[in-house]
Design a protein around this motif. Structure first.
Motif, PDB file in Angstrom:
ATOM      1  N   LEU A  17       1.912  -2.430  -1.975  1.00 19.54           N
ATOM      2  CA  LEU A  17       0.966  -1.703  -1.005  1.00 19.54           C
ATOM      3  C   LEU A  17       0.315  -0.770  -1.267  1.00 19.54           C
ATOM      4  O   LEU A  17      -0.801  -0.467  -1.161  1.00 19.54           O
ATOM      5  CB  LEU A  17       2.109  -1.631   0.382  1.00 19.54           C
ATOM      6  N   LEU A  18       1.151   0.029  -2.248  1.00 21.74           N
ATOM      7  CA  LEU A  18       0.249   1.171  -2.807  1.00 21.74           C
ATOM      8  C   LEU A  18      -0.727   0.766  -3.683  1.00 21.74           C
ATOM      9  O   LEU A  18      -1.886   1.389  -3.885  1.00 21.74           O
ATOM     10  CB  LEU A  18       1.227   1.930  -3.913  1.00 21.74           C
ATOM     11  N   ILE A  19      -0.742  -0.461  -4.495  1.00 20.57           N
ATOM     12  CA  ILE A  19      -1.633  -1.109  -5.513  1.00 20.57           C
ATOM     13  C   ILE A  19      -2.797  -1.573  -4.423  1.00 20.57           C
ATOM     14  O   ILE A  19      -4.186  -1.336  -4.684  1.00 20.57           O
ATOM     15  CB  ILE A  19      -1.084  -1.999  -6.051  1.00 20.57           C
ATOM     16  N   HIS A  20      -2.496  -1.994  -3.376  1.00 17.92           N
ATOM     17  CA  HIS A  20      -3.576  -2.570  -2.442  1.00 17.92           C
ATOM     18  C   HIS A  20      -4.361  -1.346  -1.968  1.00 17.92           C
ATOM     19  O   HIS A  20      -5.659  -1.204  -1.850  1.00 17.92           O
ATOM     20  CB  HIS A  20      -2.936  -3.404  -1.228  1.00 17.92           C
ATOM     21  N   GLU A  21      -3.881  -0.374  -1.538  1.00 18.80           N
ATOM     22  CA  GLU A  21      -4.435   0.882  -0.993  1.00 18.80           C
ATOM     23  C   GLU A  21      -5.148   1.690  -2.141  1.00 18.80           C
ATOM     24  O   GLU A  21      -6.156   2.095  -1.856  1.00 18.80           O
ATOM     25  CB  GLU A  21      -3.545   1.850  -0.354  1.00 18.80           C
ATOM     26  N   LEU A  22      -4.593   1.648  -3.308  1.00 18.16           N
ATOM     27  CA  LEU A  22      -5.646   2.073  -4.440  1.00 18.16           C
ATOM     28  C   LEU A  22      -6.984   1.493  -4.682  1.00 18.16           C
ATOM     29  O   LEU A  22      -7.898   1.798  -4.994  1.00 18.16           O
ATOM     30  CB  LEU A  22      -4.687   2.047  -5.718  1.00 18.16           C
ATOM     31  N   GLY A  23      -6.875   0.176  -4.408  1.00 23.64           N
ATOM     32  CA  GLY A  23      -7.958  -0.657  -4.606  1.00 23.64           C
ATOM     33  C   GLY A  23      -9.209  -0.375  -3.486  1.00 23.64           C
ATOM     34  O   GLY A  23     -10.294  -0.128  -3.761  1.00 23.64           O
ATOM     35  N   HIS A  24      -8.661   0.108  -2.233  1.00 21.09           N
ATOM     36  CA  HIS A  24      -9.502   0.740  -1.264  1.00 21.09           C
ATOM     37  C   HIS A  24     -10.228   2.117  -1.525  1.00 21.09           C
ATOM     38  O   HIS A  24     -11.343   2.511  -1.512  1.00 21.09           O
ATOM     39  CB  HIS A  24      -8.858   0.887   0.157  1.00 21.09           C
ATOM     40  N   SER A  39      -1.894   6.454   3.633  1.00 20.66           N
ATOM     41  CA  SER A  39      -0.794   6.543   4.484  1.00 20.66           C
ATOM     42  C   SER A  39       0.146   5.522   4.462  1.00 20.66           C
ATOM     43  O   SER A  39      -0.185   4.294   4.315  1.00 20.66           O
ATOM     44  CB  SER A  39      -1.166   6.965   6.097  1.00 20.66           C
ATOM     45  N   LEU A  40       1.481   5.490   4.326  1.00 21.48           N
ATOM     46  CA  LEU A  40       2.294   4.542   4.338  1.00 21.48           C
ATOM     47  C   LEU A  40       3.151   4.541   5.722  1.00 21.48           C
ATOM     48  O   LEU A  40       3.596   5.681   6.163  1.00 21.48           O
ATOM     49  CB  LEU A  40       3.320   4.435   3.154  1.00 21.48           C
ATOM     50  N   GLY A  41       3.170   3.429   6.388  1.00 24.41           N
ATOM     51  CA  GLY A  41       4.179   3.386   7.571  1.00 24.41           C
ATOM     52  C   GLY A  41       3.061   3.699   8.770  1.00 24.41           C
ATOM     53  O   GLY A  41       2.208   3.432   8.610  1.00 24.41           O
ATOM     54  N   ARG A  53       0.549  10.433   2.371  1.00 22.27           N
ATOM     55  CA  ARG A  53       1.349  10.684   3.580  1.00 22.27           C
ATOM     56  C   ARG A  53       2.320   9.602   3.855  1.00 22.27           C
ATOM     57  O   ARG A  53       2.023   8.439   3.569  1.00 22.27           O
ATOM     58  CB  ARG A  53       0.196  10.725   4.949  1.00 22.27           C
ATOM     59  N   ILE A  54       3.505   9.986   4.346  1.00 23.48           N
ATOM     60  CA  ILE A  54       4.746   8.895   4.836  1.00 23.48           C
ATOM     61  C   ILE A  54       4.864   9.079   6.128  1.00 23.48           C
ATOM     62  O   ILE A  54       5.028  10.254   6.566  1.00 23.48           O
ATOM     63  CB  ILE A  54       5.870   9.038   3.997  1.00 23.48           C
ATOM     64  N   ASN A  55       4.960   8.247   6.948  1.00 24.45           N
ATOM     65  CA  ASN A  55       4.926   8.333   8.320  1.00 24.45           C
ATOM     66  C   ASN A  55       6.217   7.820   8.867  1.00 24.45           C
ATOM     67  O   ASN A  55       7.043   7.251   8.113  1.00 24.45           O
ATOM     68  CB  ASN A  55       3.953   7.457   9.087  1.00 24.45           C
ATOM     69  N   LYS A  56       6.591   8.174  10.210  1.00 24.58           N
ATOM     70  CA  LYS A  56       8.008   8.157  10.732  1.00 24.58           C
ATOM     71  C   LYS A  56       8.550   6.501  10.717  1.00 24.58           C
ATOM     72  O   LYS A  56       9.606   6.585  10.130  1.00 24.58           O
ATOM     73  CB  LYS A  56       7.907   8.490  12.059  1.00 24.58           C
ATOM     74  N   MET A  62       3.114  -1.308   6.132  1.00 26.84           N
ATOM     75  CA  MET A  62       1.686  -1.250   6.616  1.00 26.84           C
ATOM     76  C   MET A  62       1.243   0.135   5.930  1.00 26.84           C
ATOM     77  O   MET A  62       1.824   1.223   5.630  1.00 26.84           O
ATOM     78  CB  MET A  62       1.840  -0.849   8.071  1.00 26.84           C
ATOM     79  N   GLY A  63       0.043  -0.023   5.458  1.00 27.55           N
ATOM     80  CA  GLY A  63      -0.690   1.256   4.849  1.00 27.55           C
ATOM     81  C   GLY A  63      -2.016   1.506   5.598  1.00 27.55           C
ATOM     82  O   GLY A  63      -2.584   0.452   6.300  1.00 27.55           O
ATOM     83  N   PHE A  64      -2.388   2.674   5.235  1.00 25.35           N
ATOM     84  CA  PHE A  64      -3.768   2.906   5.811  1.00 25.35           C
ATOM     85  C   PHE A  64      -4.681   3.808   4.836  1.00 25.35           C
ATOM     86  O   PHE A  64      -3.844   4.660   4.482  1.00 25.35           O
ATOM     87  CB  PHE A  64      -3.721   3.594   7.118  1.00 25.35           C
TER      88      PHE A  64
END
Length: 92
Positions: A17-24, A39-41, A53-56, A62-64
């Protein structure tokens, strides 16, 4: 033994998920937009460090990536931004 395998699976899923968001993030930098945060979560923010950010509801995989596009952003640039997460996930 079973718990250890589950933790390894969770670790790998978040790494992907982090690698995916790094692509964005890389894509928005290349097309000239502004990167705001990753953001994760889901839900209210629990913890943050600079632009991460890490969410509740962190257990939801899920990432954003928060971004701000240029006003006159081309359609190619937007398509590149959205597809680059998938490209990073598959290449790595």
């Amino acid at each position: 033994m079973e718990i250890e395998i589950n933790f390894q699976l969770v670790f790998v899923l978040y790494l992907v998920l982090l690698i995916h968001e790094l692509g964005h993030v890389i894509a928005i930098k290349l097309i000239g937009g502004d990167f705001l945060y990753v953001s994760l979560g889901h839900g209210p923010e629990l913890w943050s460090f600079k632009k991460f950010r890490i969410n509740k509801y962190f257990f939801i995989f899920m990432g954003f990536t928060g971004v701000k596009y240029k006003e006159n952003q081309s359609k190619f640039g937007l398509v590149f931004f959205f597809l680059n997460g998938i490209l990073f996930s598959t290449v790595i």
